[in-house]
Design a protein around this motif. Structure first.
Motif, PDB file in Angstrom:
ATOM      1  N   GLY A   1       9.998  -5.538 -16.087  1.00 52.57           N
ATOM      2  CA  GLY A   1      10.138  -4.997 -17.445  1.00 52.57           C
ATOM      3  C   GLY A   1       9.569  -5.932 -18.500  1.00 52.57           C
ATOM      4  N   VAL A   2       9.892  -7.228 -18.384  1.00 48.70           N
ATOM      5  CA  VAL A   2       9.378  -8.217 -19.351  1.00 48.70           C
ATOM      6  C   VAL A   2       7.853  -8.328 -19.250  1.00 48.70           C
ATOM      7  CG1 VAL A   2       9.381 -10.685 -19.954  1.00 48.70           C
ATOM      8  CG2 VAL A   2      11.540  -9.522 -19.449  1.00 48.70           C
ATOM      9  N   LEU A   3       7.336  -8.353 -18.024  1.00 43.28           N
ATOM     10  CA  LEU A   3       5.885  -8.460 -17.828  1.00 43.28           C
ATOM     11  C   LEU A   3       5.161  -7.262 -18.417  1.00 43.28           C
ATOM     12  CD1 LEU A   3       5.841  -9.869 -14.190  1.00 43.28           C
ATOM     13  CD2 LEU A   3       5.127 -11.083 -16.265  1.00 43.28           C
ATOM     14  N   ASN A   4       5.671  -6.074 -18.164  1.00 42.96           N
ATOM     15  CA  ASN A   4       5.031  -4.871 -18.700  1.00 42.96           C
ATOM     16  C   ASN A   4       5.060  -4.858 -20.222  1.00 42.96           C
ATOM     17  OD1 ASN A   4       4.528  -4.054 -16.087  1.00 42.96           O
ATOM     18  ND2 ASN A   4       6.213  -2.587 -15.996  1.00 42.96           N
ATOM     19  N   ALA A   5       6.176  -5.313 -20.793  1.00 41.26           N
ATOM     20  CA  ALA A   5       6.315  -5.331 -22.258  1.00 41.26           C
ATOM     21  C   ALA A   5       5.398  -6.358 -22.906  1.00 41.26           C
ATOM     22  CB  ALA A   5       7.765  -5.615 -22.633  1.00 41.26           C
ATOM     23  N   ASN A   6       4.977  -7.360 -22.137  1.00 43.93           N
ATOM     24  CA  ASN A   6       4.150  -8.448 -22.683  1.00 43.93           C
ATOM     25  C   ASN A   6       2.702  -8.401 -22.208  1.00 43.93           C
ATOM     26  OD1 ASN A   6       5.820 -10.588 -24.335  1.00 43.93           O
ATOM     27  ND2 ASN A   6       7.170  -9.787 -22.740  1.00 43.93           N
ATOM     28  N   GLY A   7       2.295  -7.273 -21.630  1.00 43.73           N
ATOM     29  CA  GLY A   7       0.896  -7.110 -21.232  1.00 43.73           C
ATOM     30  C   GLY A   7       0.452  -8.043 -20.132  1.00 43.73           C
ATOM     31  N   ALA A   8       1.372  -8.405 -19.239  1.00 46.20           N
ATOM     32  CA  ALA A   8       1.017  -9.297 -18.116  1.00 46.20           C
ATOM     33  C   ALA A   8       1.584  -8.734 -16.815  1.00 46.20           C
ATOM     34  CB  ALA A   8       1.566 -10.701 -18.373  1.00 46.20           C
ATOM     35  N   PRO A   9       1.322  -7.431 -16.525  1.00 44.26           N
ATOM     36  CA  PRO A   9       1.971  -6.807 -15.367  1.00 44.26           C
ATOM     37  C   PRO A   9       1.501  -7.354 -14.031  1.00 44.26           C
ATOM     38  CG  PRO A   9       0.272  -5.363 -16.235  1.00 44.26           C
ATOM     39  CD  PRO A   9       0.375  -6.518 -17.181  1.00 44.26           C
ATOM     40  N   LEU A  10       2.343  -7.182 -13.026  1.00 44.21           N
ATOM     41  CA  LEU A  10       1.949  -7.498 -11.655  1.00 44.21           C
ATOM     42  C   LEU A  10       1.006  -6.413 -11.151  1.00 44.21           C
ATOM     43  CD1 LEU A  10       5.511  -8.483 -10.456  1.00 44.21           C
ATOM     44  CD2 LEU A  10       3.572 -10.062 -10.602  1.00 44.21           C
ATOM     45  N   SER A  11       0.049  -6.813 -10.280  1.00 41.50           N
ATOM     46  CA  SER A  11      -0.925  -5.842  -9.769  1.00 41.50           C
ATOM     47  C   SER A  11      -1.434  -6.310  -8.416  1.00 41.50           C
ATOM     48  CB  SER A  11      -2.102  -5.717 -10.743  1.00 41.50           C
ATOM     49  OG  SER A  11      -2.933  -6.870 -10.638  1.00 41.50           O
ATOM     50  N   LYS A  12      -2.360  -5.535  -7.852  1.00 42.22           N
ATOM     51  CA  LYS A  12      -2.925  -5.894  -6.544  1.00 42.22           C
ATOM     52  C   LYS A  12      -3.699  -7.205  -6.601  1.00 42.22           C
ATOM     53  CE  LYS A  12      -7.108  -3.002  -6.934  1.00 42.22           C
ATOM     54  NZ  LYS A  12      -7.975  -4.070  -7.415  1.00 42.22           N
ATOM     55  N   ASP A  13      -4.085  -7.643  -7.789  1.00 41.27           N
ATOM     56  CA  ASP A  13      -4.841  -8.895  -7.922  1.00 41.27           C
ATOM     57  C   ASP A  13      -3.974 -10.086  -8.312  1.00 41.27           C
ATOM     58  OD1 ASP A  13      -7.326  -7.599  -7.377  1.00 41.27           O
ATOM     59  OD2 ASP A  13      -7.304  -6.806  -9.424  1.00 41.27           O
ATOM     60  N   SER A  14      -2.683  -9.852  -8.520  1.00 43.13           N
ATOM     61  CA  SER A  14      -1.787 -10.951  -8.900  1.00 43.13           C
ATOM     62  C   SER A  14      -1.603 -11.912  -7.734  1.00 43.13           C
ATOM     63  CB  SER A  14      -0.413 -10.401  -9.298  1.00 43.13           C
ATOM     64  OG  SER A  14      -0.523  -9.543 -10.408  1.00 43.13           O
TER      65      SER A  14
ATOM     66  N   ASP B   1       0.829  -1.217   0.000  1.00 37.97           N
ATOM     67  CA  ASP B   1       0.000   0.000   0.000  1.00 37.97           C
ATOM     68  C   ASP B   1       0.860   1.262   0.000  1.00 37.97           C
ATOM     69  OD1 ASP B   1      -2.251  -1.587   0.034  1.00 37.97           O
ATOM     70  OD2 ASP B   1      -2.530  -1.459   2.216  1.00 37.97           O
ATOM     71  N   THR B   2       1.999   1.216   0.682  1.00 34.12           N
ATOM     72  CA  THR B   2       2.885   2.382   0.757  1.00 34.12           C
ATOM     73  C   THR B   2       3.717   2.555  -0.505  1.00 34.12           C
ATOM     74  OG1 THR B   2       3.032   2.130   3.158  1.00 34.12           O
ATOM     75  CG2 THR B   2       4.747   3.458   2.103  1.00 34.12           C
ATOM     76  N   TYR B   3       4.262   1.447  -1.014  1.00 31.98           N
ATOM     77  CA  TYR B   3       5.266   1.562  -2.076  1.00 31.98           C
ATOM     78  C   TYR B   3       4.723   1.381  -3.487  1.00 31.98           C
ATOM     79  CZ  TYR B   3       8.985   1.923   1.351  1.00 31.98           C
ATOM     80  OH  TYR B   3       9.802   2.372   2.363  1.00 31.98           O
ATOM     81  N   ALA B   4       3.586   0.744  -3.667  1.00 31.67           N
ATOM     82  CA  ALA B   4       3.056   0.546  -5.029  1.00 31.67           C
ATOM     83  C   ALA B   4       2.959   1.855  -5.821  1.00 31.67           C
ATOM     84  CB  ALA B   4       1.710  -0.174  -4.981  1.00 31.67           C
ATOM     85  N   PRO B   5       2.511   2.963  -5.178  1.00 29.96           N
ATOM     86  CA  PRO B   5       2.422   4.213  -5.954  1.00 29.96           C
ATOM     87  C   PRO B   5       3.765   4.911  -6.169  1.00 29.96           C
ATOM     88  CG  PRO B   5       1.028   4.285  -3.955  1.00 29.96           C
ATOM     89  CD  PRO B   5       1.989   3.153  -3.803  1.00 29.96           C
ATOM     90  N   LEU B   6       4.804   4.484  -5.457  1.00 32.19           N
ATOM     91  CA  LEU B   6       6.083   5.195  -5.497  1.00 32.19           C
ATOM     92  C   LEU B   6       6.991   4.675  -6.621  1.00 32.19           C
ATOM     93  CD1 LEU B   6       6.918   5.406  -1.664  1.00 32.19           C
ATOM     94  CD2 LEU B   6       5.694   7.070  -3.085  1.00 32.19           C
ATOM     95  N   ALA B   7       7.978   5.477  -6.968  1.00 33.27           N
ATOM     96  CA  ALA B   7       8.939   5.091  -8.008  1.00 33.27           C
ATOM     97  C   ALA B   7       9.797   3.920  -7.538  1.00 33.27           C
ATOM     98  CB  ALA B   7       9.830   6.284  -8.347  1.00 33.27           C
ATOM     99  N   ASP B   8      10.272   3.135  -8.508  1.00 34.43           N
ATOM    100  CA  ASP B   8      11.150   1.997  -8.195  1.00 34.43           C
ATOM    101  C   ASP B   8      12.357   2.421  -7.369  1.00 34.43           C
ATOM    102  OD1 ASP B   8       9.549   0.181  -9.436  1.00 34.43           O
ATOM    103  OD2 ASP B   8      10.941  -0.308 -11.061  1.00 34.43           O
ATOM    104  N   GLN B   9      12.895   3.620  -7.673  1.00 34.24           N
ATOM    105  CA  GLN B   9      14.109   4.073  -6.986  1.00 34.24           C
ATOM    106  C   GLN B   9      13.884   4.200  -5.479  1.00 34.24           C
ATOM    107  OE1 GLN B   9      17.301   4.324  -7.992  1.00 34.24           O
ATOM    108  NE2 GLN B   9      17.645   4.723  -5.826  1.00 34.24           N
ATOM    109  N   GLU B  10      12.683   4.641  -5.090  1.00 39.28           N
ATOM    110  CA  GLU B  10      12.402   4.786  -3.654  1.00 39.28           C
ATOM    111  C   GLU B  10      12.318   3.423  -2.978  1.00 39.28           C
ATOM    112  OE1 GLU B  10       9.915   8.125  -2.340  1.00 39.28           O
ATOM    113  OE2 GLU B  10       9.351   8.327  -4.453  1.00 39.28           O
TER     114      GLU B  10
END
Length: 287
Positions: free
Chosen positions: A72-85, A11-20
């Motif tokens: 990166g691979v998941l996003n490029a292939n339309g199978a991203p991780l999400s709150k429902d994964s 809940d805290t980090y999902a909205p934040l940038a990867d760097q954080e």
């Protein structure tokens, strides 16, 4: 622990940038509490090194590199991780790989499986995710099509062919159609690096202790034969008599082995074999 507490990191980090996420997770090696969240702790450096050759900050940085590759691979292939994964970390060891995905998937939806007693330490240091003790061979205690994603680091690279094939079929069972798994392997690049390591050893230079162990079982004049077999899509097994279980040592495969043998179950959607990670990584999409 209530779900709101379990999923606090997500809940805290999902909205934040990867760097954080990256910097805070590395900081957590020394700082147990960040942004009001108690981060998972770490087992002894000795246990970490026993399992993967490094520890603490270096161990987490390596796991983060793997996570970023997978994302990166998941996003490029339309199978991203999400709150429902629903994510499974297969052969979790002390749980470092599962940990880095807590930004991408709620911890309540992460299952880390491990057949050996390291899982006791893994549970002690991370109370957010579910650690599941399994048997060395299938089945896993999940229903058909349970998971959307599966990751596994430096596990399949140590299976003999029987274990390797059984587990690929089992992953196909628990992944839903369209689900993606990432498995790391040793392939042609590693074998070519062995030739260079052999030259260094001859010249009296120091090489990594594990590489040295592999070279003792694979003579220099056998490396090119191994490369030819692996390139042709064969499974190359390098047995060891110094391990606790004879089923585990080192194997060498490329994406060709998987696409030839398991084409009814999976499509290869990515093959990282040019040194992007410490091992090659094959991404498979469930048909």
């Amino acid at each position: 622990m209530h779900n709101t507490e379990i999923n606090k990191i997500y809940d805290t980090y999902a909205p934040l940038a990867d760097q954080e996420w990256r910097s805070d997770l590395v900081r957590s090696v020394r700082e147990p509490s960040i942004r009001g969240i108690t981060f998972p702790s770490f087992p002894s450096a000795d246990l970490q090194r026993h399992l993967q050759g490094n520890s603490n900050e270096m161990a987490i940085r390596g796991a983060l590199s793997f996570r970023e590759h997978c994302v990166g691979v998941l996003n490029a292939n339309g199978a991203p991780l999400s709150k429902d994964s629903i994510l499974i970390d297969f052969g979790t060891g002390w749980g470092r790989i599962a940990r880095v995905f807590m930004k991408d998937v709620p911890a309540a939806n992460i299952y880390a499986v491990e057949p050996f007693d390291f899982i006791v330490e893994a549970r002690k240091v991370n109370s957010y995710i579910s650690f599941v003790k399994t048997d060395p061979l299938p089945p896993l205690p999940f229903r058909d099509g349970f998971a959307t994603h599966l990751v596994t680091w430096s596990t399949f690279s140590h299976f003999n062919q029987h274990y390797f094939d059984r587990w690929i079929s089992e992953i196909a069972r628990i992944l839903r159609p369209g689900g993606v798994c990432f498995i790391t392997t040793l392939g042609v690049r590693f074998l070519e690096d062995l030739k260079e390591a052999h030259r260094k050893k001859i010249n009296g230079q120091e090489i990594h202790f594990w590489i040295d162990l592999v070279l003792k079982r694979l003579p220099y004049n056998a490396i090119d034969t191994a490369i030819a077999e692996v390139r042709a899509g064969k499974f190359f097994w390098l047995a060891s008599d110094s391990v606790a279980r004879s089923e585990f040592a080192e194997c060498f495969v490329t994406d060709k082995y998987l696409s030839d043998k398991f084409s009814d179950l999976f499509a290869v959607i990515d093959y990282a074999d040019r040194g992007q990670l410490a091992q090659d990584c094959i991404a498979l999409k469930r048909k």
